[in-house]
Design a protein around this motif. Structure first.
Motif, short mmCIF file in Angstrom:
data_model
loop_
_atom_site.label_atom_id
_atom_site.label_comp_id
_atom_site.label_asym_id
_atom_site.label_seq_id
_atom_site.Cartn_x
_atom_site.Cartn_y
_atom_site.Cartn_z
N ARG A 1 38.78 47.25 44.39
CA ARG A 1 38.34 46.57 43.19
C ARG A 1 38.25 47.16 41.79
O ARG A 1 38.71 46.88 40.65
CB ARG A 1 36.84 46.05 43.45
CG ARG A 1 36.83 44.89 44.41
CD ARG A 1 35.64 44.07 44.46
NE ARG A 1 35.33 43.06 45.65
CZ ARG A 1 35.97 42.24 45.54
NH1 ARG A 1 36.46 41.47 44.61
NH2 ARG A 1 35.54 40.99 46.64
N HIS A 2 37.87 48.57 41.83
CA HIS A 2 37.71 49.42 40.93
C HIS A 2 39.14 49.58 40.17
O HIS A 2 39.67 49.77 39.13
CB HIS A 2 37.32 50.73 41.10
CG HIS A 2 36.47 51.43 40.09
ND1 HIS A 2 35.05 51.22 39.84
CD2 HIS A 2 36.99 52.30 38.93
CE1 HIS A 2 34.88 51.79 39.03
NE2 HIS A 2 35.85 52.41 38.43
N CYS A 3 40.24 49.71 41.16
CA CYS A 3 41.74 49.91 40.86
C CYS A 3 42.13 48.65 40.22
O CYS A 3 42.83 48.79 38.76
CB CYS A 3 42.44 50.10 42.12
SG CYS A 3 44.28 50.31 41.86
N VAL A 4 42.00 47.47 40.43
CA VAL A 4 42.56 46.35 40.12
C VAL A 4 41.80 45.94 38.74
O VAL A 4 42.20 45.34 37.80
CB VAL A 4 42.78 44.98 40.99
CG1 VAL A 4 43.40 45.35 41.95
CG2 VAL A 4 41.18 44.51 41.45
N GLY A 5 40.54 46.43 38.77
CA GLY A 5 39.69 46.28 37.25
C GLY A 5 40.47 47.21 36.19
O GLY A 5 40.58 46.82 35.18
N MET A 6 41.08 48.49 36.62
CA MET A 6 41.73 49.11 35.78
C MET A 6 43.06 48.73 35.51
O MET A 6 43.64 48.94 34.35
CB MET A 6 41.58 50.57 36.22
CG MET A 6 40.41 51.27 36.48
SD MET A 6 40.54 52.80 37.25
CE MET A 6 40.14 53.99 36.10
N ASP A 7 43.61 48.31 36.38
CA ASP A 7 45.17 47.90 36.19
C ASP A 7 45.16 46.34 36.96
O ASP A 7 45.53 46.44 37.96
CB ASP A 7 46.01 48.99 36.84
CG ASP A 7 47.39 48.38 36.43
OD1 ASP A 7 47.73 47.14 35.91
OD2 ASP A 7 48.45 49.40 36.89
N PRO A 8 44.99 45.25 36.41
CA PRO A 8 45.13 44.07 37.09
C PRO A 8 46.56 43.47 37.39
O PRO A 8 46.84 42.86 38.24
CB PRO A 8 44.52 43.19 35.81
CG PRO A 8 44.02 43.79 35.05
CD PRO A 8 44.50 44.83 34.97
N SER A 9 47.72 44.44 37.07
CA SER A 9 49.02 44.07 37.35
C SER A 9 49.42 44.97 38.82
O SER A 9 50.46 44.92 39.27
CB SER A 9 49.93 44.34 36.39
OG SER A 9 49.98 45.78 36.04
N TYR A 10 48.56 45.73 39.24
CA TYR A 10 48.60 46.41 40.36
C TYR A 10 48.79 45.96 41.65
O TYR A 10 47.90 45.49 42.46
CB TYR A 10 47.56 47.78 40.38
CG TYR A 10 47.91 49.01 41.21
CD1 TYR A 10 48.89 48.85 42.22
CD2 TYR A 10 47.45 50.23 40.91
CE1 TYR A 10 49.02 50.16 42.83
CE2 TYR A 10 47.87 51.42 41.27
CZ TYR A 10 48.61 51.40 42.38
OH TYR A 10 48.84 52.74 43.00
#
Length: 103
Positions: free
Chosen positions: A41-50
């Protein structure tokens, strides 16, 4: 890299979408869906295109027993993969969604 090494990097302030993805994957591989979900969740919060992170977030949510949230994550991942032209992740997520709909 193992979880301890990745956690040390995070503790030093080296936070990034890629590091969060690595931590999420490591915890998911270790059957710890709850912690994995937080990192994804933190990852896609930083990069929603991941798109790969959305894919594994869905897997972690399903492993954690939340099929509805897994479907939502996969839908977002599918959109991200299509937008980026990430055909492999698009195919994988499509398969996951089809399997989920047959449950």
């Amino acid at each position: 890299m193992n979880i301890t090494a990745l956690e040390k990097m995070l503790a030093k302030g080296n936070d990034s979408a890629m590091l969060r993805f690595g931590l999420g994957k490591a915890y998911l591989d270790d059957q710890n869906a709850e912690i994995a979900i937080g990192h994804f969740r933190h990852c896609v919060g930083m990069d929603p295109s991941y798109s790969a992170a959305w894919k594994l977030l869905g897997k972690a949510l399903l492993q954690g027993g939340d099929a509805s949230e897994a479907e939502t994550a996969w839908q977002q991942g599918l959109a991200a993969a299509q937008e980026k032209g990430d055909k492999q992740t698009e195919r994988e997520i499509t398969v996951f969604l089809k399997k989920l709909s047959k449950r």
